[in-house]
Design a protein around this motif. Structure first.
Motif, PDB file in Angstrom:
ATOM      1  N   TYR A 247       0.788  -1.244  -0.163  1.00  0.00           N
ATOM      2  CA  TYR A 247       0.011  -0.055   0.110  1.00  0.00           C
ATOM      3  C   TYR A 247       0.956   1.275  -0.129  1.00  0.00           C
ATOM      4  CZ  TYR A 247      -3.464  -3.469   0.936  1.00  0.00           C
ATOM      5  OH  TYR A 247      -4.115  -4.699   0.993  1.00  0.00           O
ATOM      6  N   ILE A 248       1.877   1.027   0.807  1.00  0.00           N
ATOM      7  CA  ILE A 248       2.896   2.306   0.553  1.00  0.00           C
ATOM      8  C   ILE A 248       3.380   2.452  -0.721  1.00  0.00           C
ATOM      9  CG2 ILE A 248       4.992   3.117   1.600  1.00  0.00           C
ATOM     10  CD1 ILE A 248       4.439   1.551   4.122  1.00  0.00           C
ATOM     11  N   GLU A 249       3.756   1.464  -1.622  1.00  0.00           N
ATOM     12  CA  GLU A 249       4.381   1.805  -2.815  1.00  0.00           C
ATOM     13  C   GLU A 249       3.345   2.116  -3.787  1.00  0.00           C
ATOM     14  OE1 GLU A 249       5.596  -2.079  -4.500  1.00  0.00           O
ATOM     15  OE2 GLU A 249       6.847  -0.918  -5.820  1.00  0.00           O
ATOM     16  N   GLN A 250       1.942   1.574  -3.771  1.00  0.00           N
ATOM     17  CA  GLN A 250       0.736   2.116  -4.438  1.00  0.00           C
ATOM     18  C   GLN A 250       0.814   3.588  -4.440  1.00  0.00           C
ATOM     19  OE1 GLN A 250      -2.579  -0.201  -3.519  1.00  0.00           O
ATOM     20  NE2 GLN A 250      -1.864  -2.084  -4.603  1.00  0.00           N
ATOM     21  N   SER A 251       0.647   4.055  -2.910  1.00  0.00           N
ATOM     22  CA  SER A 251       0.443   5.339  -2.817  1.00  0.00           C
ATOM     23  C   SER A 251       1.641   6.470  -3.486  1.00  0.00           C
ATOM     24  CB  SER A 251       0.132   5.666  -1.362  1.00  0.00           C
ATOM     25  OG  SER A 251       0.940   5.163  -0.611  1.00  0.00           O
ATOM     26  N   LYS A 252       2.827   5.812  -2.889  1.00  0.00           N
ATOM     27  CA  LYS A 252       4.142   6.675  -3.355  1.00  0.00           C
ATOM     28  C   LYS A 252       4.014   6.882  -4.791  1.00  0.00           C
ATOM     29  CE  LYS A 252       7.383   6.158   0.422  1.00  0.00           C
ATOM     30  NZ  LYS A 252       8.352   6.947   0.687  1.00  0.00           N
ATOM     31  N   ASN A 253       3.763   5.538  -5.581  1.00  0.00           N
ATOM     32  CA  ASN A 253       3.800   5.601  -7.067  1.00  0.00           C
ATOM     33  C   ASN A 253       2.724   6.468  -7.662  1.00  0.00           C
ATOM     34  OD1 ASN A 253       5.849   3.838  -7.188  1.00  0.00           O
ATOM     35  ND2 ASN A 253       4.666   2.169  -7.735  1.00  0.00           N
ATOM     36  N   ALA A 254       1.817   6.824  -6.883  1.00  0.00           N
ATOM     37  CA  ALA A 254       0.700   7.689  -7.378  1.00  0.00           C
ATOM     38  C   ALA A 254       0.698   9.247  -7.221  1.00  0.00           C
ATOM     39  CB  ALA A 254      -0.844   7.257  -6.674  1.00  0.00           C
ATOM     40  N   GLY A 255       1.983   9.428  -6.297  1.00  0.00           N
ATOM     41  CA  GLY A 255       2.580  10.730  -5.983  1.00  0.00           C
ATOM     42  C   GLY A 255       1.803  11.144  -4.773  1.00  0.00           C
ATOM     43  N   GLN A 256       1.375  10.568  -3.893  1.00  0.00           N
ATOM     44  CA  GLN A 256       0.741  11.132  -2.598  1.00  0.00           C
ATOM     45  C   GLN A 256       1.777  11.181  -1.740  1.00  0.00           C
ATOM     46  OE1 GLN A 256      -2.589   8.565  -1.178  1.00  0.00           O
ATOM     47  NE2 GLN A 256      -2.502   9.589   0.951  1.00  0.00           N
ATOM     48  N   ALA A 257       1.455  12.295  -0.691  1.00  0.00           N
ATOM     49  CA  ALA A 257       2.679  12.476   0.282  1.00  0.00           C
ATOM     50  C   ALA A 257       2.593  11.416   1.407  1.00  0.00           C
ATOM     51  CB  ALA A 257       2.664  13.808   0.685  1.00  0.00           C
ATOM     52  N   VAL A 258       3.173  10.299   1.210  1.00  0.00           N
ATOM     53  CA  VAL A 258       3.321   9.182   2.150  1.00  0.00           C
ATOM     54  C   VAL A 258       4.698   8.866   2.423  1.00  0.00           C
ATOM     55  CG1 VAL A 258       2.699   6.672   2.274  1.00  0.00           C
ATOM     56  CG2 VAL A 258       0.992   7.996   1.325  1.00  0.00           C
ATOM     57  N   PHE A 259       4.783   8.719   3.772  1.00  0.00           N
ATOM     58  CA  PHE A 259       6.212   8.424   4.140  1.00  0.00           C
ATOM     59  C   PHE A 259       6.333   7.333   5.004  1.00  0.00           C
ATOM     60  CE2 PHE A 259       5.765  12.772   3.308  1.00  0.00           C
ATOM     61  CZ  PHE A 259       6.447  13.058   2.199  1.00  0.00           C
ATOM     62  N   ALA A 260       7.376   6.597   5.103  1.00  0.00           N
ATOM     63  CA  ALA A 260       7.434   5.406   6.027  1.00  0.00           C
ATOM     64  C   ALA A 260       8.420   5.258   6.799  1.00  0.00           C
ATOM     65  CB  ALA A 260       7.227   3.922   5.174  1.00  0.00           C
ATOM     66  N   GLU A 261       8.360   4.678   8.000  1.00  0.00           N
ATOM     67  CA  GLU A 261       9.682   4.654   8.905  1.00  0.00           C
ATOM     68  C   GLU A 261       9.616   2.838   9.264  1.00  0.00           C
ATOM     69  OE1 GLU A 261       9.684   6.929  12.694  1.00  0.00           O
ATOM     70  OE2 GLU A 261       8.734   4.883  13.282  1.00  0.00           O
TER      71      GLU A 261
END
Ligand code: URP
Ligand code: ZN
Ligand code: ZN
Length: 452
Positions: A247-261
Protein backbone atom coordinates in the motif's frame (compact mmCIF):
# COMPACT_ATOMS: atom_id res chain seq x y z
CA UNK A 1 35.25 27.32 20.38
CA UNK A 2 36.92 26.38 17.12
CA UNK A 3 37.29 22.74 16.16
CA UNK A 4 39.15 21.23 13.25
CA UNK A 5 38.53 17.64 12.22
CA UNK A 6 41.25 16.43 9.89
CA UNK A 7 41.80 13.39 7.67
CA UNK A 8 38.35 11.79 8.00
CA UNK A 9 36.03 10.58 5.25
CA UNK A 10 32.77 12.54 5.18
CA UNK A 11 29.68 10.45 4.47
CA UNK A 12 26.59 12.36 3.41
CA UNK A 13 23.45 10.83 1.95
CA UNK A 14 24.41 12.03 -1.52
CA UNK A 15 28.21 11.76 -1.53
CA UNK A 16 31.41 10.58 0.08
CA UNK A 17 34.48 12.81 0.24
CA UNK A 18 37.79 12.98 2.02
CA UNK A 19 38.07 16.49 3.47
CA UNK A 20 38.68 18.42 6.67
CA UNK A 21 35.92 20.19 8.59
CA UNK A 22 36.33 23.51 10.37
CA UNK A 23 33.75 24.33 13.02
CA UNK A 24 33.08 27.75 14.50
CA UNK A 25 30.27 29.25 16.57
CA UNK A 26 28.41 25.94 16.73
CA UNK A 27 28.22 25.61 12.94
CA UNK A 28 30.17 23.96 10.15
CA UNK A 29 32.18 26.93 8.85
CA UNK A 30 34.00 25.31 5.94
CA UNK A 31 34.90 21.96 4.46
CA UNK A 32 37.91 21.38 2.20
CA UNK A 33 41.04 19.34 1.80
CA UNK A 34 44.12 20.13 3.89
CA UNK A 35 42.88 22.97 6.09
CA UNK A 36 45.82 24.55 7.91
CA UNK A 37 46.03 24.06 11.64
CA UNK A 38 46.34 27.27 13.60
CA UNK A 39 46.96 27.96 17.27
CA UNK A 40 44.04 27.72 19.71
CA UNK A 41 42.06 25.41 17.48
CA UNK A 42 40.98 22.13 19.02
CA UNK A 43 42.34 19.55 16.57
CA UNK A 44 40.87 16.07 16.09
CA UNK A 45 42.59 13.54 13.88
CA UNK A 46 39.95 11.33 12.23
CA UNK A 47 42.31 9.28 10.05
CA UNK A 48 40.67 5.96 9.16
CA UNK A 49 37.28 7.10 10.45
CA UNK A 50 33.95 8.14 8.91
CA UNK A 51 32.42 11.53 9.66
CA UNK A 52 28.65 11.31 9.62
CA UNK A 53 25.91 13.78 10.57
CA UNK A 54 24.61 13.24 14.13
CA UNK A 55 21.91 10.60 14.20
CA UNK A 56 18.28 11.74 14.38
CA UNK A 57 15.91 9.23 15.93
CA UNK A 58 12.41 10.16 14.74
CA UNK A 59 10.62 7.92 17.25
CA UNK A 60 11.39 7.52 20.98
CA UNK A 61 9.29 7.36 24.14
CA UNK A 62 11.12 8.55 27.26
CA UNK A 63 9.14 8.22 30.49
CA UNK A 64 6.00 7.35 28.54
CA UNK A 65 2.92 6.98 30.73
CA UNK A 66 1.36 3.51 30.22
CA UNK A 67 -1.40 1.82 32.25
CA UNK A 68 1.09 0.19 34.66
CA UNK A 69 3.61 3.04 35.08
CA UNK A 70 6.18 4.70 32.79
CA UNK A 71 8.77 3.51 30.29
CA UNK A 72 12.00 3.14 32.23
CA UNK A 73 14.29 5.68 30.57
CA UNK A 74 13.79 9.32 31.44
CA UNK A 75 15.03 12.10 29.20
CA UNK A 76 18.45 12.11 30.87
CA UNK A 77 19.18 8.37 30.83
CA UNK A 78 17.61 7.88 27.40
CA UNK A 79 19.43 10.80 25.78
CA UNK A 80 22.71 9.67 27.36
CA UNK A 81 22.28 6.22 25.79
CA UNK A 82 21.32 7.87 22.49
CA UNK A 83 24.35 10.14 22.29
CA UNK A 84 26.75 7.34 23.24
CA UNK A 85 25.34 5.49 20.23
CA UNK A 86 25.79 8.48 17.90
CA UNK A 87 22.30 10.00 18.01
CA UNK A 88 22.24 13.72 18.76
CA UNK A 89 18.56 14.57 18.18
CA UNK A 90 15.47 12.80 19.51
CA UNK A 91 11.84 13.11 18.50
CA UNK A 92 9.62 12.14 21.40
CA UNK A 93 5.88 12.56 21.93
CA UNK A 94 3.40 14.70 23.79
CA UNK A 95 0.54 12.48 24.98
CA UNK A 96 -2.11 14.61 26.72
CA UNK A 97 -4.79 13.26 29.04
CA UNK A 98 -8.21 13.11 27.44
CA UNK A 99 -9.63 16.64 27.06
CA UNK A 100 -6.35 18.22 28.24
CA UNK A 101 -5.22 21.12 26.09
CA UNK A 102 -2.42 20.16 23.67
CA UNK A 103 -0.64 23.38 24.58
CA UNK A 104 -0.67 22.63 28.29
CA UNK A 105 0.56 19.05 27.67
CA UNK A 106 3.28 20.37 25.37
CA UNK A 107 4.39 22.83 28.02
CA UNK A 108 4.60 20.06 30.66
CA UNK A 109 6.50 17.74 28.33
CA UNK A 110 8.98 20.50 27.48
CA UNK A 111 9.76 20.87 31.19
CA UNK A 112 10.35 17.12 31.49
CA UNK A 113 12.63 17.11 28.45
CA UNK A 114 14.87 19.87 29.79
CA UNK A 115 17.15 17.22 31.29
CA UNK A 116 17.86 15.77 27.84
CA UNK A 117 21.46 16.09 26.70
CA UNK A 118 20.53 15.60 23.05
CA UNK A 119 18.48 18.15 21.17
CA UNK A 120 14.82 17.22 20.94
CA UNK A 121 11.40 17.94 19.59
CA UNK A 122 8.00 16.27 19.82
CA UNK A 123 5.16 14.90 17.77
CA UNK A 124 1.95 15.98 19.52
CA UNK A 125 -0.81 13.36 19.88
CA UNK A 126 -4.46 14.34 19.76
CA UNK A 127 -6.13 11.64 21.89
CA UNK A 128 -9.68 12.99 21.56
CA UNK A 129 -11.58 15.81 19.83
CA UNK A 130 -12.43 18.48 22.37
CA UNK A 131 -13.59 22.04 22.04
CA UNK A 132 -10.80 24.34 20.88
CA UNK A 133 -8.50 21.56 19.64
CA UNK A 134 -8.30 23.03 16.13
CA UNK A 135 -6.91 26.25 17.56
CA UNK A 136 -4.53 24.22 19.72
CA UNK A 137 -3.21 22.36 16.65
CA UNK A 138 -2.73 25.71 14.89
CA UNK A 139 -0.92 27.04 17.96
CA UNK A 140 1.38 23.97 18.06
CA UNK A 141 2.32 24.61 14.44
CA UNK A 142 3.01 28.24 15.25
CA UNK A 143 5.18 27.11 18.17
CA UNK A 144 7.27 24.87 15.93
CA UNK A 145 5.57 21.49 16.12
CA UNK A 146 4.70 20.35 12.62
CA UNK A 147 3.82 16.67 13.17
CA UNK A 148 0.85 15.11 14.96
CA UNK A 149 0.85 11.48 16.01
CA UNK A 150 -2.27 9.35 16.00
CA UNK A 151 -2.69 5.86 17.38
CA UNK A 152 -5.18 3.64 15.58
CA UNK A 153 -4.59 0.89 18.18
CA UNK A 154 -4.78 1.18 22.01
CA UNK A 155 -8.45 2.18 21.72
CA UNK A 156 -9.05 1.93 25.46
CA UNK A 157 -6.43 4.62 26.22
CA UNK A 158 -4.96 6.91 23.58
CA UNK A 159 -6.27 5.45 20.31
CA UNK A 160 -8.63 7.36 17.99
CA UNK A 161 -11.75 6.17 16.27
CA UNK A 162 -12.12 6.88 12.55
CA UNK A 163 -14.28 9.94 13.03
CA UNK A 164 -11.66 11.70 15.17
CA UNK A 165 -8.84 10.47 12.96
CA UNK A 166 -10.51 12.11 9.97
CA UNK A 167 -10.90 15.38 11.87
CA UNK A 168 -7.20 15.34 12.73
CA UNK A 169 -6.24 14.67 9.11
CA UNK A 170 -8.52 17.42 7.84
CA UNK A 171 -7.21 20.00 10.32
CA UNK A 172 -3.53 19.13 10.09
CA UNK A 173 -3.72 18.92 6.29
CA UNK A 174 -5.39 22.35 6.08
CA UNK A 175 -2.79 23.90 8.39
CA UNK A 176 0.20 22.48 6.49
CA UNK A 177 1.43 19.90 9.02
CA UNK A 178 1.98 16.15 8.80
CA UNK A 179 0.23 13.28 10.57
CA UNK A 180 2.32 10.38 11.83
CA UNK A 181 0.34 7.21 12.43
CA UNK A 182 0.60 4.01 14.43
CA UNK A 183 -1.34 1.73 12.10
CA UNK A 184 -3.05 -1.31 13.58
CA UNK A 185 -6.79 -1.97 13.44
CA UNK A 186 -7.59 -1.44 17.12
CA UNK A 187 -11.11 -2.92 17.25
CA UNK A 188 -10.17 -6.21 15.63
CA UNK A 189 -7.12 -6.57 17.85
CA UNK A 190 -9.13 -5.94 21.03
CA UNK A 191 -11.58 -8.63 19.97
CA UNK A 192 -8.84 -11.18 19.34
CA UNK A 193 -7.06 -10.36 22.60
CA UNK A 194 -10.24 -10.83 24.60
CA UNK A 195 -11.06 -14.07 22.83
CA UNK A 196 -7.64 -15.56 23.53
CA UNK A 197 -7.66 -14.47 27.15
CA UNK A 198 -11.17 -15.80 27.74
CA UNK A 199 -10.05 -19.18 26.42
CA UNK A 200 -7.29 -19.19 29.06
CA UNK A 201 -4.43 -18.26 26.72
CA UNK A 202 -2.27 -15.89 28.77
CA UNK A 203 1.28 -16.42 27.41
CA UNK A 204 3.13 -13.64 25.49
CA UNK A 205 2.85 -15.80 22.34
CA UNK A 206 -0.78 -14.62 22.12
CA UNK A 207 0.39 -11.03 21.71
CA UNK A 208 1.55 -11.55 18.08
CA UNK A 209 -1.32 -13.94 17.38
CA UNK A 210 -3.82 -11.25 18.26
CA UNK A 211 -2.06 -8.72 16.01
CA UNK A 212 -1.50 -10.57 12.70
CA UNK A 213 0.08 -8.87 9.70
CA UNK A 214 -3.20 -7.95 8.09
CA UNK A 215 -4.24 -5.88 11.13
CA UNK A 216 -1.31 -3.59 10.35
CA UNK A 217 -1.65 -3.70 6.56
CA UNK A 218 -5.41 -2.96 6.63
CA UNK A 219 -4.83 0.01 8.93
CA UNK A 220 -2.02 1.27 6.66
CA UNK A 221 -4.29 0.97 3.63
CA UNK A 222 -7.16 2.83 5.24
CA UNK A 223 -4.94 5.52 6.83
CA UNK A 224 -3.33 6.26 3.46
CA UNK A 225 -6.72 6.47 1.76
CA UNK A 226 -8.06 8.89 4.39
CA UNK A 227 -4.89 11.01 4.30
CA UNK A 228 -5.35 11.25 0.52
CA UNK A 229 -8.98 12.32 0.97
CA UNK A 230 -7.91 15.24 3.19
CA UNK A 231 -4.72 15.99 1.30
CA UNK A 232 -2.66 15.55 4.46
CA UNK A 233 0.92 14.20 4.33
CA UNK A 234 1.15 10.98 6.31
CA UNK A 235 4.16 9.25 7.87
CA UNK A 236 3.55 5.63 8.88
CA UNK A 237 5.61 4.76 11.95
CA UNK A 238 7.22 1.39 12.69
CA UNK A 239 6.19 -0.50 9.55
CA UNK A 240 6.80 -4.17 10.34
CA UNK A 241 5.30 -6.25 7.59
CA UNK A 242 5.70 -6.94 3.89
CA UNK A 243 1.96 -6.59 3.37
CA UNK A 244 2.00 -2.92 4.41
CA UNK A 245 4.68 -2.13 1.83
CA UNK A 246 2.26 -2.90 -1.02
CA UNK A 247 0.00 0.00 0.00
CA UNK A 248 2.91 2.31 0.67
CA UNK A 249 4.30 1.53 -2.78
CA UNK A 250 0.98 2.11 -4.56
CA UNK A 251 0.43 5.47 -2.89
CA UNK A 252 3.99 6.68 -3.42
CA UNK A 253 3.78 5.68 -7.08
CA UNK A 254 0.55 7.64 -7.35
CA UNK A 255 2.39 10.70 -6.07
CA UNK A 256 0.74 10.91 -2.65
CA UNK A 257 2.76 12.39 0.23
CA UNK A 258 3.23 9.10 2.09
CA UNK A 259 6.35 8.35 4.11
CA UNK A 260 7.37 5.29 6.06
CA UNK A 261 9.60 4.39 8.97
CA UNK A 262 10.78 1.02 10.20
CA UNK A 263 12.91 0.04 13.20
CA UNK A 264 15.90 -2.29 13.73
CA UNK A 265 13.74 -4.83 15.59
CA UNK A 266 11.57 -5.36 12.49
CA UNK A 267 14.65 -5.77 10.31
CA UNK A 268 16.56 -8.09 12.60
CA UNK A 269 14.28 -10.08 14.90
CA UNK A 270 11.59 -12.67 14.16
CA UNK A 271 8.44 -13.94 15.83
CA UNK A 272 10.27 -17.07 17.02
CA UNK A 273 11.27 -14.84 19.95
CA UNK A 274 7.78 -15.45 21.37
CA UNK A 275 8.53 -19.13 21.98
CA UNK A 276 9.82 -19.91 25.46
CA UNK A 277 9.36 -18.89 29.07
CA UNK A 278 7.60 -15.70 30.13
CA UNK A 279 10.93 -14.14 31.14
CA UNK A 280 12.42 -14.82 27.73
CA UNK A 281 9.44 -13.83 25.62
CA UNK A 282 7.86 -10.85 27.41
CA UNK A 283 10.77 -8.53 26.48
CA UNK A 284 9.65 -8.83 22.84
CA UNK A 285 6.09 -7.76 23.53
CA UNK A 286 5.82 -4.62 21.45
CA UNK A 287 3.30 -3.30 18.97
CA UNK A 288 3.32 -4.12 16.19
CA UNK A 289 4.87 -7.47 17.11
CA UNK A 290 7.91 -9.10 15.54
CA UNK A 291 7.12 -10.79 12.23
CA UNK A 292 8.63 -13.41 9.91
CA UNK A 293 11.95 -13.67 8.09
CA UNK A 294 10.27 -12.78 4.78
CA UNK A 295 9.02 -9.55 6.35
CA UNK A 296 12.55 -8.72 7.57
CA UNK A 297 13.85 -9.28 4.05
CA UNK A 298 11.13 -7.21 2.39
CA UNK A 299 11.87 -4.33 4.78
CA UNK A 300 15.60 -4.42 3.97
CA UNK A 301 14.71 -4.22 0.27
CA UNK A 302 12.33 -1.36 0.98
CA UNK A 303 15.15 0.61 2.59
CA UNK A 304 17.08 0.44 -0.63
CA UNK A 305 14.20 1.05 -3.00
CA UNK A 306 13.12 4.15 -1.07
CA UNK A 307 9.75 2.72 0.01
CA UNK A 308 10.94 3.14 3.58
CA UNK A 309 12.27 6.62 4.27
CA UNK A 310 13.64 6.45 7.80
CA UNK A 311 14.78 4.09 10.55
CA UNK A 312 13.71 5.05 14.07
CA UNK A 313 13.87 2.89 17.16
CA UNK A 314 10.48 3.28 18.87
CA UNK A 315 12.67 3.24 21.99
CA UNK A 316 10.26 2.40 24.81
CA UNK A 317 12.11 0.30 27.39
CA UNK A 318 10.66 -1.51 30.37
CA UNK A 319 12.35 -3.60 33.04
CA UNK A 320 11.75 -7.29 33.65
CA UNK A 321 9.78 -6.47 36.76
CA UNK A 322 7.55 -4.10 34.76
CA UNK A 323 7.02 -6.80 32.13
CA UNK A 324 6.02 -9.14 34.99
CA UNK A 325 2.78 -7.18 35.36
CA UNK A 326 1.50 -9.42 32.59
CA UNK A 327 2.65 -12.76 33.95
CA UNK A 328 -0.95 -14.01 34.12
CA UNK A 329 -2.32 -11.96 31.23
CA UNK A 330 -0.34 -11.06 28.09
CA UNK A 331 -2.57 -8.00 27.66
CA UNK A 332 -1.05 -6.42 30.77
CA UNK A 333 2.58 -6.66 29.62
CA UNK A 334 3.72 -3.09 28.91
CA UNK A 335 4.32 -2.80 25.18
CA UNK A 336 7.74 -1.73 24.02
CA UNK A 337 11.48 -2.25 24.05
CA UNK A 338 14.63 -0.14 24.17
CA UNK A 339 17.11 0.39 21.35
CA UNK A 340 18.01 4.07 21.03
CA UNK A 341 21.66 3.31 21.80
CA UNK A 342 22.10 0.66 19.10
CA UNK A 343 20.43 1.98 15.94
CA UNK A 344 23.59 3.16 14.19
CA UNK A 345 25.75 0.18 15.15
CA UNK A 346 23.04 -2.33 14.17
CA UNK A 347 22.35 -0.73 10.81
CA UNK A 348 26.08 -0.40 10.18
CA UNK A 349 26.87 -4.00 11.13
CA UNK A 350 23.84 -5.76 9.73
CA UNK A 351 23.23 -3.40 6.81
CA UNK A 352 26.39 -1.71 5.58
CA UNK A 353 28.87 -4.50 6.38
CA UNK A 354 26.64 -7.12 4.75
CA UNK A 355 26.16 -4.91 1.66
CA UNK A 356 22.42 -4.64 2.22
CA UNK A 357 22.70 -0.84 2.25
CA UNK A 358 25.47 1.61 1.37
CA UNK A 359 27.19 3.93 3.81
CA UNK A 360 25.30 6.81 2.21
CA UNK A 361 21.96 5.05 2.61
CA UNK A 362 22.80 4.41 6.27
CA UNK A 363 23.27 8.15 6.78
CA UNK A 364 20.15 8.97 4.78
CA UNK A 365 17.93 6.64 6.84
CA UNK A 366 19.32 7.55 10.25
CA UNK A 367 19.82 11.30 9.85
CA UNK A 368 19.24 13.07 6.53
CA UNK A 369 15.71 11.87 5.75
CA UNK A 370 14.41 12.26 9.33
CA UNK A 371 15.74 15.85 9.25
CA UNK A 372 14.11 16.55 5.91
CA UNK A 373 10.70 15.03 6.70
CA UNK A 374 10.55 16.47 10.20
CA UNK A 375 11.76 19.90 9.08
CA UNK A 376 14.94 20.05 11.09
CA UNK A 377 16.49 22.54 8.72
CA UNK A 378 19.95 22.81 10.24
CA UNK A 379 20.52 19.11 10.82
CA UNK A 380 21.05 15.87 8.91
CA UNK A 381 23.95 16.87 6.64
CA UNK A 382 27.61 17.73 6.87
CA UNK A 383 27.60 20.88 4.77
CA UNK A 384 28.60 24.49 5.40
CA UNK A 385 26.17 26.37 7.65
CA UNK A 386 24.65 23.30 9.29
CA UNK A 387 24.75 22.68 13.04
CA UNK A 388 28.04 21.02 13.97
CA UNK A 389 26.46 17.71 15.02
CA UNK A 390 29.05 15.22 13.83
CA UNK A 391 29.81 11.63 14.74
CA UNK A 392 33.32 10.32 14.22
CA UNK A 393 32.57 6.69 13.46
CA UNK A 394 35.32 4.18 14.05
CA UNK A 395 34.62 1.23 11.73
CA UNK A 396 36.86 -1.20 13.61
CA UNK A 397 35.79 -1.86 17.24
CA UNK A 398 33.84 -4.99 17.97
CA UNK A 399 31.10 -5.12 20.58
CA UNK A 400 28.68 -7.65 21.98
CA UNK A 401 25.41 -5.94 22.91
CA UNK A 402 24.28 -6.68 26.45
CA UNK A 403 22.07 -5.27 29.18
CA UNK A 404 25.13 -5.63 31.43
CA UNK A 405 27.02 -2.97 29.50
CA UNK A 406 24.44 -0.82 27.72
CA UNK A 407 23.47 2.62 29.07
CA UNK A 408 19.69 2.28 28.69
CA UNK A 409 17.89 2.20 32.03
CA UNK A 410 16.60 -1.35 31.87
CA UNK A 411 17.77 -4.88 32.62
CA UNK A 412 16.47 -6.04 29.23
CA UNK A 413 18.19 -5.77 25.89
CA UNK A 414 16.32 -7.31 22.95
CA UNK A 415 19.62 -7.46 21.02
CA UNK A 416 21.41 -9.33 23.83
CA UNK A 417 24.40 -11.20 22.39
CA UNK A 418 24.38 -9.45 18.98
CA UNK A 419 27.96 -9.04 17.77
CA UNK A 420 28.51 -5.64 16.19
CA UNK A 421 31.35 -3.80 14.54
CA UNK A 422 31.87 -0.03 14.44
CA UNK A 423 31.08 2.55 17.07
CA UNK A 424 30.61 6.23 17.75
CA UNK A 425 34.12 7.10 18.88
CA UNK A 426 33.58 10.87 19.20
CA UNK A 427 30.24 12.67 19.18
CA UNK A 428 30.10 16.40 18.65
CA UNK A 429 26.86 18.31 19.18
CA UNK A 430 26.64 22.02 18.43
CA UNK A 431 30.43 22.07 18.21
CA UNK A 432 30.93 20.61 21.68
CA UNK A 433 32.44 17.22 22.36
CA UNK A 434 29.91 15.05 24.20
CA UNK A 435 31.52 11.66 23.66
CA UNK A 436 35.24 11.00 23.48
CA UNK A 437 36.73 7.55 22.86
CA UNK A 438 33.27 6.10 23.39
CA UNK A 439 32.85 7.67 26.85
CA UNK A 440 30.51 10.47 27.89
CA UNK A 441 32.38 13.73 28.57
CA UNK A 442 32.17 15.02 32.14
CA UNK A 443 30.98 18.51 31.19
CA UNK A 444 28.00 17.83 28.93
CA UNK A 445 25.33 20.50 28.72
CA UNK A 446 21.60 20.16 28.19
CA UNK A 447 20.11 19.94 24.73
CA UNK A 448 17.69 22.37 23.14
CA UNK A 449 14.08 22.19 22.04
CA UNK A 450 14.07 22.41 18.26
CA UNK A 451 11.30 24.21 16.43
CA UNK A 452 10.24 22.59 13.20
O1 URP B 1 5.08 -1.38 21.69
C1 URP B 1 5.35 -0.20 21.43
N1 URP B 1 5.68 0.13 20.23
N2 URP B 1 5.29 0.71 22.42
C2 URP B 1 5.51 2.09 22.30
C3 URP B 1 4.31 2.84 21.88
C4 URP B 1 4.05 2.69 20.41
O2 URP B 1 3.09 2.06 20.01
O3 URP B 1 4.81 3.21 19.58
ZN1 ZN C 1 3.32 2.77 17.97
ZN1 ZN D 1 6.21 4.39 19.44
Amino acid sequence: MELLIKNGTIINADRTEKADIFIKNGKIAFIRANIDVHENVNLINAEGKFLIPGGIDPHVHMHLPVPGGFSSDDFYTGSRAAILGGTTTLLDFVTPHKSQSLIEALHQRKLEAEESITDYSFHVSPVDWHQGIEEEIAQCIEDGISSFKVYLAYLDTIGLNQEVFEKVLKTVGRLGGMVTAHCETGKEIEKKRTEYFNKGFTHPAYHPLSRPSETEANAVKSAIALAGKYNCPIYIVHVSTKESLKYIEQSKNAGQAVFAETCPQYLLLEDSMYQGSFEHTSPYVMSPPLRKKEDNEALWEALNSGLIDTVGTDHCPFTLSQKNQGIDDFRKIPNGAGGVEHRLELLYTCGVLTNKISLNKWVELCSTKPAELLRLKSKGKITVGMDADIVIWDPEPENVISSQTHHQNTDINIYEGFKTRGKADTVIKNARIFVEKGELATDVSNGSFLTR
